[in-house]
Write an enzyme that holds these catalytic residues in place. Structure first.
Site, PDB file in Angstrom:
ATOM      1  N   ARG A   1      10.669   8.161   1.987  1.00 42.21           N
ATOM      2  CA  ARG A   1      11.607   8.746   2.881  1.00 42.21           C
ATOM      3  C   ARG A   1      13.092   8.139   3.574  1.00 42.21           C
ATOM      4  O   ARG A   1      13.767   8.808   4.233  1.00 42.21           O
ATOM      5  CB  ARG A   1      10.719   9.165   4.306  1.00 42.21           C
ATOM      6  CG  ARG A   1       9.273   9.639   4.122  1.00 42.21           C
ATOM      7  CD  ARG A   1       8.293   9.169   4.885  1.00 42.21           C
ATOM      8  NE  ARG A   1       7.903   8.088   5.026  1.00 42.21           N
ATOM      9  CZ  ARG A   1       6.830   7.715   5.715  1.00 42.21           C
ATOM     10  NH1 ARG A   1       6.347   8.987   7.330  1.00 42.21           N
ATOM     11  NH2 ARG A   1       6.478   6.750   6.028  1.00 42.21           N
TER      12      ARG A   1
ATOM     13  N   ARG B   1      11.015  17.282  -0.406  1.00 40.92           N
ATOM     14  CA  ARG B   1       9.101  17.040   0.352  1.00 40.92           C
ATOM     15  C   ARG B   1       9.493  18.352   1.060  1.00 40.92           C
ATOM     16  O   ARG B   1       8.506  18.842   1.776  1.00 40.92           O
ATOM     17  CB  ARG B   1       9.263  15.852   1.453  1.00 40.92           C
ATOM     18  CG  ARG B   1       7.830  15.703   1.641  1.00 40.92           C
ATOM     19  CD  ARG B   1       7.333  14.161   2.328  1.00 40.92           C
ATOM     20  NE  ARG B   1       6.183  14.910   3.329  1.00 40.92           N
ATOM     21  CZ  ARG B   1       6.104  13.432   3.920  1.00 40.92           C
ATOM     22  NH1 ARG B   1       5.936  12.711   3.365  1.00 40.92           N
ATOM     23  NH2 ARG B   1       4.626  13.099   5.002  1.00 40.92           N
TER      24      ARG B   1
ATOM     25  N   TYR C   1     -10.116   2.343   1.621  1.00 35.96           N
ATOM     26  CA  TYR C   1      -9.825   3.981   2.217  1.00 35.96           C
ATOM     27  C   TYR C   1     -11.188   4.817   1.877  1.00 35.96           C
ATOM     28  O   TYR C   1     -11.866   5.770   3.186  1.00 35.96           O
ATOM     29  CB  TYR C   1      -8.564   4.443   1.212  1.00 35.96           C
ATOM     30  CG  TYR C   1      -7.484   4.085   1.197  1.00 35.96           C
ATOM     31  CD1 TYR C   1      -6.773   4.147   2.833  1.00 35.96           C
ATOM     32  CD2 TYR C   1      -6.857   3.072   0.687  1.00 35.96           C
ATOM     33  CE1 TYR C   1      -5.158   3.460   2.675  1.00 35.96           C
ATOM     34  CE2 TYR C   1      -5.786   2.587   1.355  1.00 35.96           C
ATOM     35  CZ  TYR C   1      -4.814   2.767   2.314  1.00 35.96           C
ATOM     36  OH  TYR C   1      -4.091   2.432   2.448  1.00 35.96           O
TER      37      TYR C   1
ATOM     38  N   ARG D   1       8.341   1.455  -3.987  1.00 37.72           N
ATOM     39  CA  ARG D   1       8.607   3.358  -3.080  1.00 37.72           C
ATOM     40  C   ARG D   1       9.979   3.441  -3.031  1.00 37.72           C
ATOM     41  O   ARG D   1      10.866   4.058  -2.006  1.00 37.72           O
ATOM     42  CB  ARG D   1       8.564   2.846  -1.365  1.00 37.72           C
ATOM     43  CG  ARG D   1       7.112   2.775  -1.214  1.00 37.72           C
ATOM     44  CD  ARG D   1       6.831   3.206   0.476  1.00 37.72           C
ATOM     45  NE  ARG D   1       4.961   2.658   0.593  1.00 37.72           N
ATOM     46  CZ  ARG D   1       4.529   1.602   1.759  1.00 37.72           C
ATOM     47  NH1 ARG D   1       6.183   0.786   2.835  1.00 37.72           N
ATOM     48  NH2 ARG D   1       3.767   1.063   1.970  1.00 37.72           N
TER      49      ARG D   1
ATOM     50  N   ASP E   1       0.832   8.888  -5.350  1.00 39.71           N
ATOM     51  CA  ASP E   1      -0.100   8.317  -4.048  1.00 39.71           C
ATOM     52  C   ASP E   1      -1.236   7.494  -4.741  1.00 39.71           C
ATOM     53  O   ASP E   1      -1.626   8.061  -5.692  1.00 39.71           O
ATOM     54  CB  ASP E   1      -0.656   9.107  -3.475  1.00 39.71           C
ATOM     55  CG  ASP E   1      -0.925   8.906  -2.146  1.00 39.71           C
ATOM     56  OD1 ASP E   1      -1.903   8.140  -2.265  1.00 39.71           O
ATOM     57  OD2 ASP E   1       0.109   8.013  -1.060  1.00 39.71           O
TER      58      ASP E   1
END
Length: 355
Positions: free
Chosen positions: A31, A40, A154, A27, A77
């Protein structure tokens, strides 16, 4: 494509001699970087960022502008595959990924088909090509996918889950349906990763984030066996160069020998496994990637350096170690602390590669 100026990461994955231990961070485009947050916002939302090759290229390169990292990783992703299968991925604010049409009945499961990555996932492949051009040989580009088991978690749960009750109940009650999901998803992952390699990815990684939630027997049957099939079917060489593969099962330290035996070039480690012990267990079968506790990045730079030094000493001399975090960097991490880690690994690792 221009020649690679820094191939230390690829050489370390293949256990070839290197001048220092290479480092990248899971990552690393994310963020914790203010420039990522700005991009973003420009994209509107997370999926808007993922599906825009130009913006995905921009955020992939952002950490490389800040830190002398030894690899770039595609900004995307793991849930792009189930989205392309028609499950309707969306991100609820503060709740993470969700699916509009999770696999809650037999008919939906049996109707599942593997998407053509050159059609439904074209935006990812366009991003790979765009990033490769933008890198211009600076460092290698990593492509990736979720593992079939992790994707299935998921797809059946409809999002993240604290206990995986629905997917595990299906696995025990109806192993036939569970295997059907995994069969279709395995084909999808093979096609997707090979398409990424074709588009320019120079190494690939399988994220088995939820493999560690399984019992030992279930892990071998429902996760490892399918990852082995993927590894066997991957394109192994492109542009005259080996394309290494990395398998990372979070909380999978008890299965290191089994993971190392499936044919991958490297095994990713979370922070709960001692890397020196892992090296003794797998011998010279595979390289190891890891395994700094991401939470340690909240400590002061001297403590970060001490922990990096401890991990490098534990691995010991010689090649075959790619330094990384044991999982993704926290969104609250200080970029200056990430910089301190990268600098420390490059400086402190050189004596382990001398002569």
């Amino acid at each position: 494509m221009p020649a690679l100026q820094n191939d230390v990461f690829l050489r370390a994955l293949l256990r070839e001699p290197v001048p220092y231990t290479p480092i990248w961070m899971m990552r690393q485009a994310g963020r914790y970087l203010p420039e990522y947050r700005a991009t973003r916002q420009q994209a509107g939302n997370f999926m808007g960022l993922c599906t825009n090759p130009q913006l995905a290229t921009e955020v992939t390169l952002q950490p490389l502008e800040r830190f002398p990292l030894d690899a770039a990783i595609l900004f995307s992703d793991i849930l792009t595959i189930p989205d392309a299968m028609g499950l309707g991925l969306y991100f609820a604010e503060g709740e993470g990924p969700k699916f509009e049409r999770p696999l809650h009945d037999e008919a939906a499961i049996l109707a599942l088909t593997a998407p053509d990555p050159t059609d439904k996932l074209r935006y990812v492949l366009d991003a790979v090509s765009s990033i490769r051009r933008a890198l211009n040989g600076r460092v290698p580009l990593i492509g990736f996918s979720g593992s079939p088991w992790t994707l299935a978690c998921y797809m059946v749960e409809g999002g993240s889950s604290p206990d995986f009750r629905r997917v595990k109940t299906l696995m025990y009650d109806r192993p036939d349906l569970m295997h059907h999901i995994l069969e279709v998803t395995t084909v999808a992952v093979i096609d997707y990763l090979n398409a990424q390699i074709e588009a320019g990815a120079q190494a690939v990684m399988i994220f088995d984030t939820w493999g560690g939630s399984l019992s030992s027997a279930a892990y071998e049957t429902f996760s490892l066996a399918y990852m082995q099939r993927i590894i066997a079917a991957l394109t192994k060489e492109r542009d005259g160069r080996r394309v290494p593969s990395v398998v990372f099962t979070k909380n999978g330290g008890q299965w290191l020998e089994k993971i190392a035996a499936i044919g991958c070039d490297a095994v990713g480690l979370d922070w709960t496994t001692d890397i020196g012990e892992a090296r003794r267990r797998v011998g010279d079968k595979v390289a190891l990637q890891g395994n700094f506790d991401p939470t340690a990045l909240f400590a002061n730079p001297a403590a970060i350096e001490a922990e990096a030094a401890r991990i490098l000493a534990s691995y010991g001399t010689g090649s075959g170690h790619v330094f990384n975090l044991g999982h993704g960097i926290s969104q609250f991490a200080n970029p200056d602390h990430a910089a301190a880690l990268v600098e420390a690994v490059h400086r402190l690792s050189r004596p382990y590669h001398a002569g």
